[in-house]
Design a protein around this motif. Sequence first.
Motif, PDB file in Angstrom:
ATOM      1  N   ALA A1045       0.832  -1.209   0.000  1.00 59.85           N
ATOM      2  CA  ALA A1045       0.000   0.000   0.000  1.00 59.85           C
ATOM      3  C   ALA A1045       0.862   1.253   0.000  1.00 59.85           C
ATOM      4  O   ALA A1045       0.546   2.251  -0.670  1.00 59.85           O
ATOM      5  CB  ALA A1045      -0.920  -0.017   1.225  1.00 59.85           C
ATOM      6  N   TRP A1046       1.972   1.226   0.731  1.00 59.32           N
ATOM      7  CA  TRP A1046       2.887   2.380   0.757  1.00 59.32           C
ATOM      8  C   TRP A1046       3.542   2.594  -0.597  1.00 59.32           C
ATOM      9  O   TRP A1046       3.699   3.735  -1.058  1.00 59.32           O
ATOM     10  CB  TRP A1046       3.920   2.158   1.858  1.00 59.32           C
ATOM     11  CG  TRP A1046       5.152   3.004   1.815  1.00 59.32           C
ATOM     12  CD1 TRP A1046       6.436   2.572   1.778  1.00 59.32           C
ATOM     13  CD2 TRP A1046       5.225   4.433   1.830  1.00 59.32           C
ATOM     14  NE1 TRP A1046       7.314   3.626   1.776  1.00 59.32           N
ATOM     15  CE2 TRP A1046       6.598   4.802   1.801  1.00 59.32           C
ATOM     16  CE3 TRP A1046       4.271   5.441   1.843  1.00 59.32           C
ATOM     17  CZ2 TRP A1046       7.024   6.114   1.783  1.00 59.32           C
ATOM     18  CZ3 TRP A1046       4.696   6.760   1.833  1.00 59.32           C
ATOM     19  CH2 TRP A1046       6.060   7.092   1.815  1.00 59.32           C
ATOM     20  N   GLU A1052       1.496   7.075  -6.693  1.00 59.79           N
ATOM     21  CA  GLU A1052       0.417   8.015  -7.007  1.00 59.79           C
ATOM     22  C   GLU A1052       0.795   9.445  -6.654  1.00 59.79           C
ATOM     23  O   GLU A1052       0.419  10.386  -7.352  1.00 59.79           O
ATOM     24  CB  GLU A1052      -0.863   7.609  -6.276  1.00 59.79           C
ATOM     25  CG  GLU A1052      -2.030   8.539  -6.558  1.00 59.79           C
ATOM     26  CD  GLU A1052      -3.358   7.957  -6.125  1.00 59.79           C
ATOM     27  OE1 GLU A1052      -4.129   8.694  -5.492  1.00 59.79           O
ATOM     28  OE2 GLU A1052      -3.616   6.768  -6.422  1.00 59.79           O
ATOM     29  N   HIS A1053       1.542   9.625  -5.549  1.00 60.06           N
ATOM     30  CA  HIS A1053       1.903  10.969  -5.108  1.00 60.06           C
ATOM     31  C   HIS A1053       3.292  11.381  -5.588  1.00 60.06           C
ATOM     32  O   HIS A1053       3.793  12.435  -5.180  1.00 60.06           O
ATOM     33  CB  HIS A1053       1.834  11.057  -3.581  1.00 60.06           C
ATOM     34  CG  HIS A1053       0.446  10.968  -3.035  1.00 60.06           C
ATOM     35  ND1 HIS A1053      -0.218   9.764  -2.871  1.00 60.06           N
ATOM     36  CD2 HIS A1053      -0.413  11.933  -2.622  1.00 60.06           C
ATOM     37  CE1 HIS A1053      -1.415   9.990  -2.369  1.00 60.06           C
ATOM     38  NE2 HIS A1053      -1.576  11.295  -2.220  1.00 60.06           N
ATOM     39  N   ARG A1054       3.899  10.520  -6.418  1.00 58.49           N
ATOM     40  CA  ARG A1054       5.192  10.823  -7.024  1.00 58.49           C
ATOM     41  C   ARG A1054       6.236  11.191  -5.957  1.00 58.49           C
ATOM     42  O   ARG A1054       6.873  12.244  -6.011  1.00 58.49           O
ATOM     43  CB  ARG A1054       5.062  11.952  -8.045  1.00 58.49           C
ATOM     44  CG  ARG A1054       4.137  11.602  -9.201  1.00 58.49           C
ATOM     45  CD  ARG A1054       4.003  12.747 -10.179  1.00 58.49           C
ATOM     46  NE  ARG A1054       3.116  12.387 -11.277  1.00 58.49           N
ATOM     47  CZ  ARG A1054       2.777  13.219 -12.260  1.00 58.49           C
ATOM     48  NH1 ARG A1054       3.299  14.466 -12.286  1.00 58.49           N
ATOM     49  NH2 ARG A1054       1.956  12.825 -13.216  1.00 58.49           N
ATOM     50  N   PRO A1058      15.632   9.226  -1.625  1.00 55.01           N
ATOM     51  CA  PRO A1058      16.056   8.296  -0.567  1.00 55.01           C
ATOM     52  C   PRO A1058      15.311   8.486   0.742  1.00 55.01           C
ATOM     53  O   PRO A1058      15.174   7.546   1.518  1.00 55.01           O
ATOM     54  CB  PRO A1058      17.550   8.614  -0.409  1.00 55.01           C
ATOM     55  CG  PRO A1058      17.716  10.011  -0.942  1.00 55.01           C
ATOM     56  CD  PRO A1058      16.700  10.137  -2.044  1.00 55.01           C
ATOM     57  N   GLU A1059      14.823   9.720   1.028  1.00 51.39           N
ATOM     58  CA  GLU A1059      14.135   9.926   2.312  1.00 51.39           C
ATOM     59  C   GLU A1059      12.840   9.126   2.389  1.00 51.39           C
ATOM     60  O   GLU A1059      12.396   8.750   3.470  1.00 51.39           O
ATOM     61  CB  GLU A1059      13.852  11.413   2.528  1.00 51.39           C
ATOM     62  CG  GLU A1059      12.844  12.039   1.569  1.00 51.39           C
ATOM     63  CD  GLU A1059      13.486  12.525   0.271  1.00 51.39           C
ATOM     64  OE1 GLU A1059      12.843  13.301  -0.454  1.00 51.39           O
ATOM     65  OE2 GLU A1059      14.643  12.132   0.002  1.00 51.39           O
ATOM     66  N   PHE A1060      12.217   8.845   1.220  1.00 48.95           N
ATOM     67  CA  PHE A1060      10.968   8.093   1.220  1.00 48.95           C
ATOM     68  C   PHE A1060      11.196   6.588   1.209  1.00 48.95           C
ATOM     69  O   PHE A1060      10.257   5.811   1.323  1.00 48.95           O
ATOM     70  CB  PHE A1060      10.113   8.502   0.015  1.00 48.95           C
ATOM     71  CG  PHE A1060       9.730   9.954   0.024  1.00 48.95           C
ATOM     72  CD1 PHE A1060       8.893  10.457   1.011  1.00 48.95           C
ATOM     73  CD2 PHE A1060      10.225  10.814  -0.930  1.00 48.95           C
ATOM     74  CE1 PHE A1060       8.537  11.799   1.029  1.00 48.95           C
ATOM     75  CE2 PHE A1060       9.883  12.156  -0.919  1.00 48.95           C
ATOM     76  CZ  PHE A1060       9.032  12.657   0.069  1.00 48.95           C
ATOM     77  N   ASN A1065       6.508   8.432   6.806  1.00 46.98           N
ATOM     78  CA  ASN A1065       5.780   9.481   7.519  1.00 46.98           C
ATOM     79  C   ASN A1065       4.679  10.106   6.677  1.00 46.98           C
ATOM     80  O   ASN A1065       3.611  10.456   7.200  1.00 46.98           O
ATOM     81  CB  ASN A1065       6.742  10.567   8.008  1.00 46.98           C
ATOM     82  CG  ASN A1065       7.590  10.088   9.177  1.00 46.98           C
ATOM     83  OD1 ASN A1065       7.402   8.987   9.668  1.00 46.98           O
ATOM     84  ND2 ASN A1065       8.520  10.930   9.618  1.00 46.98           N
ATOM     85  N   LYS A1066       4.909  10.268   5.388  1.00 46.26           N
ATOM     86  CA  LYS A1066       3.871  10.845   4.528  1.00 46.26           C
ATOM     87  C   LYS A1066       2.618   9.976   4.522  1.00 46.26           C
ATOM     88  O   LYS A1066       1.492  10.476   4.456  1.00 46.26           O
ATOM     89  CB  LYS A1066       4.412  11.002   3.098  1.00 46.26           C
ATOM     90  CG  LYS A1066       5.340  12.186   2.893  1.00 46.26           C
ATOM     91  CD  LYS A1066       4.562  13.498   2.988  1.00 46.26           C
ATOM     92  CE  LYS A1066       5.477  14.684   2.700  1.00 46.26           C
ATOM     93  NZ  LYS A1066       4.738  15.968   2.821  1.00 46.26           N
ATOM     94  N   PHE A1067       2.827   8.693   4.570  1.00 45.92           N
ATOM     95  CA  PHE A1067       1.692   7.749   4.618  1.00 45.92           C
ATOM     96  C   PHE A1067       0.977   7.869   5.962  1.00 45.92           C
ATOM     97  O   PHE A1067      -0.248   7.895   6.018  1.00 45.92           O
ATOM     98  CB  PHE A1067       2.214   6.341   4.391  1.00 45.92           C
ATOM     99  CG  PHE A1067       1.154   5.351   3.984  1.00 45.92           C
ATOM    100  CD1 PHE A1067       0.214   5.654   3.018  1.00 45.92           C
ATOM    101  CD2 PHE A1067       1.106   4.099   4.581  1.00 45.92           C
ATOM    102  CE1 PHE A1067      -0.752   4.728   2.642  1.00 45.92           C
ATOM    103  CE2 PHE A1067       0.152   3.163   4.211  1.00 45.92           C
ATOM    104  CZ  PHE A1067      -0.786   3.484   3.242  1.00 45.92           C
TER     105      PHE A1067
END
Length: 1112
Positions: A1045-1046, A1052-1054, A1058-1060, A1065-1067
Motif C-alpha cells: 500500500a505504501w 500516485e503521489h510521485r 532516498p528519504e521516502f 511518515n507521509k503515509f
Amino acid sequence: TIWLQPPHQAAEQRKMSKRNSATSSDIFGILSNELPQYDQTVLQQFYQRCSGQILPYQHPITGLFPLYPESDPPCYAGHVRDNIYIATSIWALAQVYRKTDQDSGRCWELRQRALKCMRSILNFWMTQTDRLEAFKEQQSPRRCLLTVFDYRTGGELIDSAFKGYQHHQLDSVGLFVLMSIQMISSGLEIVHTKTEVNVFQNLIFYLERAYRIPDFGMWERGTKQNTGSVELHASSVGFAKAALEAANSFNVFGQSGDHTTVIHVDIDAHSRNRIILTNLLPRESATKGCDSSLIPTLCWPGHATHESVRKSALQNVFDRFRGDYGFKRFSRDGYGCAMETSGTGPHRRVQYSHGELKTFEHVECQWPIFYAFLVIEHCLQGDTKTATVYKRKLDSLLVELDSDGAVPPPWDPSSRQQQQQPRRWMPKFYFVPRDYLQDEYSNPGSQTRRPNFQLGDPIFLWGEAVMLIADLMESGYLMAHDLDLLRRHKPFHERPLDLSRRVPFINKLQDLVVQVVLISESVRLQQMLATFGVQSQTPTQVEPITLWPSKNLIRVQECLGRCDRLSLSGRPLRPIGQLGTAKFYRVPGRTVLCYPLLFEMRDFYLLHDMDMVIDEVRTNLLFLSTWWRLKGRPTFCFLLREDMIRAAGAKQLIAFLTSMRSGWVNDVRVLLGRAQNLLASACVDHLDYLQDHNHAFRDLPAVEKSFRSLMNIQGHAAVAIEQEEWIDTRRVESSNSEQLCQLIDTASLNMGPKTQLLHMLVDRHGADYVLPGANETVAQRLEEMSRTAGVQQRWAIVRYASAILRKEVDSLAPSLSNVIVAGKRIIIGSDIVIDRPLTPKELCQILYAHYPPGPSGKAVLLQELILFLGSLICRDSVLFRGIHYIRLDPLIDALDIELANVNDPLFGGCKILQNLSPYKVKSLIVSILDHRQSRHPYWQRRIDGCLCRVPSGFYEGVYGVLEACSGGIRIGHTLIEQHPCLNDMSRNDANFVFAVQSTLARETANPALRQMMVEALVIIELILQRNPELKVKEELDVLSIVDEAWRDFKIEHRLDGPEFEKSMNKFYETESVVSRGTSSFIAKSALNFLLKGEIALDQRGKEFGGSACKLS
C-alpha cells in the motif's frame, strides 16, 4: 424474576404478578403468626428420603461425607463444598421439623448431624493454621487451605489419584463462612471455643483479599484451557463478598457470646470485593466469559449482589447454556465428555493437552443440579409457578437405581438396610455417547443424552442435597426465612435492620452527607487559615477524641484473631482504606478518628502538589458518597500541613477549603464541623476486644509533623525549570567519599548534582551512611532535599530522591488490582507481564530491578502512573476502551509525544515529562486516553500505537480472519497459526486478545506502523465479512500488505528520493477514511493478495449458486 423464567412463561407470569404479590406473605411466612399445616405422611417421606439417600453415607465418627460414595475401587476423598451443601440439606430438614412437636427426636438428630459435619470441616482447617498464616504473606496456590480431605479421618488425604489436586478454591471457604453463620443464626453451636473464634476470624482474613487472588474456581480447573493455571473468578469473589457481609459484626457464639467472640470485617476489603465483582460481571473470568457457576453465586446460596448487572449476567448464562438436561458449565467444558473420559470419578483426566478444547464444543455435558438451584431461588422470590416448572423438569431427569446394584458404604458393610422400592437419583450430568458425537457436532441439541451413571459413576450427593432443599421449598414445608435467616435473597433496603450488629450494612442512602473535619497540624497554621475564613481544629483541640494516623489502627488491630497456641499472628499488616478511616472507633478508654493514607508523611511528594491533593480529596469524597454502605455518616478527616501552605498552589487549596462551606463538592454533599459535634451522626465502630490487649497501645506515635522550624523549608514559590542540570558523574568517580561530601556541602552546587552525589554515596555505603561533619545520614539528607524540592515544585529532583530511597506508594496494590480486574494487563519492560494483583513490595521489587534509580526517577514515575490508571479506570472506564495491554514504556512514549505536540497552558511550556507535577502527569494521561481529542493523523496514530488501542470488535474480527486463513496470520516475524489457536480459544476469549496484541506490540517497534497494521487487519476483516465464501490457504502477511500500500501511495503521489525509502511518515500523515486515504491503498493491496492467493469456495459459497467469489 422474568430472567429466571422459561421463555414461554413470560407472558403468563406478567398476568400472575398481582396474584404472586398477594400471596408473598404466605410464601415467606413472615407476616403471619400461623404455622403451616404439615402432612405427616409427606414429612415422613422427606425424612425417609434423607435417611435413605444421604445420611447412610455420613461417616459415624467424623460426620463427613465421601465425594465418590460406593465407588469401585473405594475412594476416601471428601470435598468441603459438597459436604457444606449436604450439611445444609440436613439442617434444612431439621428446620422443618422444628415446627412440629411430633418429630420423635428427628429434629435433634438432624441438627446434630449437620453440626458434626460443619465442625469437622472447621477442625480440618484448624489443623492447617500453618497454611492460614503463610497465605497472609503470599497468596499462592501452594499455600492455600486444602479443600479435599480423607472423610474417614477428617485429615489430609493421601491418595495418588489426588496428587497435584488444585485445592485453591476461595468459593469453598466463602461458602463455609456464609452457611455457618446461617446455621448459627438458627441456634446451632458450630463454634465452641475462643480458639475456634480466632480461626474463624482468620478465615475472614483469608477471604478479604479475594478480589485480587486468582484461584482454580468452583470447577477446580482454573482457566478454560485446564492447564493448571489460575485466574480471577467472579464466583470466588462473589462468595467471598457474601461471606464478609454475613460475618460483619456477627457473634459466632450466638446469644451466648461477648465482645471477644464478635467477628470483624475490613470494610474496605468488602468494598473492593464489591467493586471488583461489579467490574468482572457479567463475565466469570478472563477465559470463561460466561459460566453457570454464577447461578449459585448470584442466586441461592450466595446472593452476592442485587445490582442491575446481576440480571444481565444470569440472562447471559440462560441464553447460552440452558438445555433440555440442565445447564452446561461453560463453553468447551470437557468434563465428562466421551473424548475426555478415561475413567470414572477421581480417575478422569486432570488436565488437557494443547489444542484439545475445540473437540468439546457443542458436546459439553449438561448438569441438572442447576434446575434445583433455580427451584430454590424462585421459591425464595415468591415465584412458585416458575419454581414448579423447573421442579417438573428436574423430576423428569431423575434416574431410578434399584437397591440390588448399590454397594454398602466401605466402613460398615452390614449397616445399610436393603430397600424394596427403587430410588430416583439425580445424575451428575448428561453426556453425548461416543457413537452420536458426529451427529451432535453437525446439529447441536439433536441427540439424546445419557446420565453419567452409564459411565459407572457413583451417586452425586451434592446434587441430592440441593434437590432435597428444592423439594422442601417447592412443597411449602420449608419457608424462605427458615433457609435464609439473614434475608440475603432480598436487597439491602428490604432486609430488616439487624440491631444486634454494631455496624450493620445498609442500603445506599440518597443524597448521603459526607462529614468533613479540618485538622491543622499546628496552632500557627490554624491561625493562618482563620485569616481566610477557614475554621479548623488542632489535634489537641479535638480532645477527648484522639487523632491517629491509620498506621496506629493497623498496629492495634494486630491482636485481632491472634492465637499463640496455633501460631496465628492475627490481622495482617494491611493498610486501612478510605472507608475504614471514615469511621470513629471506640477503643478502651478513648474515641479515635483516623486521617486517610493520603495525608501520611510516607506519601509526602503528593502533598506538595496542591492540585493533586485537591483532586484526590474530591475523588475520596466521591468514593465515600458512592460506596458507603454502613449505618451512620462517613467522616473525612482533612489533615492540613504547613508544607501545603508553603508550597506552590496554596491559593488553590485555600479557595477549595472556602468553597466547601457551600455544602457541596462537585455533586457530593458535605458538612463541615467540629469532630465533637459530628460524632453523634457519624458511623462509630467498637473495638471492644482490645480490652484484653492493653499492650497494643504502648508507644503509639502521634501525628507526624511536616516541619522542624520556621526556617526548615526554603522558598515559597515554585521556579519554572524547563530542565534540571545534571553532571557527568564519571568525572568524580575517582573521588573518595569525604571529597564527595565536601562537594555536596558546596553552596553554589545545584540541587540536581547534589542528588547525584548522594546517590553515589548510597551505592558505596548504603542509605544509613552518616555524612562527615553532619549529624544526619544520607537518607535523612535525601528526605530533606526531596521535601525542599517538593515545595519548589522541582519534581525531577523529588522523583530521583524517592527512587534512590526506593519509595513505595502505599495504595499501589488496590490501584493495580483495579486495572487487572478490569480485564487489562500491565507490561513492564518488554516481557514482564503483570496479569495478577501483586503487593506493593512485590511490584516495587520488579520496578526497581528493571529501572535502577537515576535522574529520570522512572521507577517512582511508573508507580504514579499505575496509581493514576487505577483511579481513572474506576472513575471512567470508557477511557480505556480498546486497550487491553498497558505497556508502561510505550505509555511514557505516548505521554512524551502528547507533551511535545500539545499547546496547553496547564503545562506551562514544559516539554520534559519528569519535570511535570503529579497532577499534570495525570491530566496528560487523561488527554491521551480521551477519544474525543482532535489530533493530526500522524500524532494520533503514534499515540494509539503506543497505547495498543484498537477499534471496537477488532479482536473478534481478527479471529474471523484467522478462521478464513488456514495458513495463519503473520505479523512481523511471528506467525499466528490457525491451529491450535482456534482449538484452544474462542472468539471472545481474553487469551486470544492478549496473544494478538502482544504480537503486534512485540513485532513492531514503530507505534505508527503498529497502528497502520491494525487498520489493515480491520479492512481485511471487512472484506472477508462481506465475502464469507472466501477461504485463503496461504499465509496472510499483514506487513507485506502495508508495504505494498505504501508503494502504491508513493507512485500516485510521485514521492521519489532516498528519504521516502527510509520513512513512511507521509503515509502516516494521511487520513484513513477520506478520498484516496490510507484505507483505499490498503484495501487495494489486500484485494491483490486475496486474488493472487489460492482460494477455495466452502459450503457457504455453494449457497451463492457455486459462482465465483463476489468481492465487494
